[in-house]
Design a protein around this motif. Structure first.
Motif, PDB file in Angstrom:
ATOM      1  N   HIS A 119      20.545  41.510  17.204  1.00 27.47           N
ATOM      2  CA  HIS A 119      19.188  41.080  17.527  1.00 27.47           C
ATOM      3  C   HIS A 119      18.374  40.760  16.283  1.00 27.47           C
ATOM      4  O   HIS A 119      17.194  40.467  16.368  1.00 27.47           O
ATOM      5  N   ARG A 242      14.650  44.070  24.285  1.00 29.78           N
ATOM      6  CA  ARG A 242      14.996  42.693  23.945  1.00 29.78           C
ATOM      7  C   ARG A 242      16.337  42.282  24.571  1.00 29.78           C
ATOM      8  O   ARG A 242      16.493  41.131  24.997  1.00 29.78           O
ATOM      9  N   ILE A 281       6.735  40.260  23.657  1.00 30.18           N
ATOM     10  CA  ILE A 281       7.897  39.963  22.825  1.00 30.18           C
ATOM     11  C   ILE A 281       7.899  38.518  22.340  1.00 30.18           C
ATOM     12  O   ILE A 281       8.114  38.240  21.154  1.00 30.18           O
TER      13      ILE A 281
END
Length: 307
Positions: A119, A242, A281
């Motif tokens: 990520h 996420r 996000i």
């Protein structure tokens, strides 16, 4: 990072326009940086996959035969380079459109690649031999893009991409050989746990907490957090959030499922909570994301037949 000063690149066309080159294929781009007198490096948030090989960079250590660096970027990640001019650059830029995820074989391969599943963006150093190997792969792909398209073109491009990705994976794994096998195994187990979670029926979903994941893996929450932070630079809570929202991104972009049902599908009991977390996000709401990134009518057919 100041969002107003970040350049977003969400398609091959936008990528090629930024570099001032003609698009040779709507799904893939290869750029030889040595053809430029200079490049302006600006903060970029990628909406596509990118592999960037910097050769003879001033930022690299000339000792120990380290002459190059290669960076791997997934959709939603930022480039590591801030504003500034680079005179007489050398290296290669490979960009792959996310619509290639509609190609099941390539999609599964990309999901297996450690440097794309992370990520956070990844940057590793290369020696002379490794640099030559990467350059040869990039050059071969670039030459194929210059060749008039025929029935063999998609197969040759996929094969070339597969070879390049496997070579990059070898160098990535060599680079991370100092990481203990146990920590690597934990990251594999974390991702597997979250993948299995996403496959469960929506009625059986509840967004997993750090404690839930740690208990399932038989480790403490603190240790789970340490492993994830060393692997991704995110906290365990942020990584989990996420990971799950990336599935929402895909459904928003490639399905007709309502936003409320997407929220339920990934485990949010209340759609407004999903919208708030998504905007926190990505900076935009799910509906804004769908309007901005969903392929236009007819675009899907064109892209899947070209590459």
């Amino acid at each position: 990072m100041d969002e107003a000063k970040v350049l977003e690149i969400n398609s091959i066309q936008e990528h090629d326009k930024f570099f001032g080159v003609e698009s040779r294929n709507p799904m893939i781009s290869i750029i030889d940086m040595s053809k430029f007198d200079y490049l302006e490096y600006v903060p970029i948030r990628f909406g596509i996959y990118a592999i960037i090989c910097y050769i003879d960079s001033d930022e690299l250590n000339s000792e120990n035969n380290i002459i190059s660096a290669i960076g791997f970027y997934s959709p939603g990640q930022y480039s590591r380079f801030s504003s500034g001019r680079k005179n007489k650059p050398k290296g290669w830029i490979l960009a792959i459109d996310t619509k290639l995820s509609e190609d099941t074989t390539l999609s599964n391969r990309i999901k297996e690649l450690s440097y794309f599943s992370s990520h956070s963006s990844v940057l590793i150093h290369l020696n002379q031999e490794e640099t030559n190997m990467i350059s040869n792969c990039m050059l071969s792909l670039s030459k194929e893009l210059d060749t008039p398209a025929d029935n063999y073109t998609p197969h040759i491009l996929r094969s070339g991409l597969s070879i390049l990705m496997n070579i990059c994976l070898r160098y990535y794994d060599n680079h991370n050989s100092t990481i203990s096998d146990s920590r690597k195994n934990i990251m594999v187990r974390i991702n597997s746990f979250l993948d299995n979670y996403l496959r469960r029926p929506s009625s059986d979903k509840d967004i997993p907490s750090v404690a839930t994941v740690a208990k399932a893996l038989g480790i403490t929450p603190n240790y789970l957090g340490d492993v994830i932070r060393k692997h991704s630079s995110y906290s365990a809570h942020e990584y989990i959030r996420r990971f799950i929202l990336r599935e929402a991104q895909h459904q928003l972009q490639y399905s007709n499922i309502s936003i409320n049902n997407i929220a339920y599908n990934i485990g949010y009991k209340y759609p407004h909570h999903f919208t708030r977390v998504f905007k926190d996000i990505y900076g935009i709401t799910p509906s804004e994301y769908r309007a901005k990134y969903r392929p236009q009518k007819g675009q899907k057919h064109q892209s899947t037949t070209t590459m």
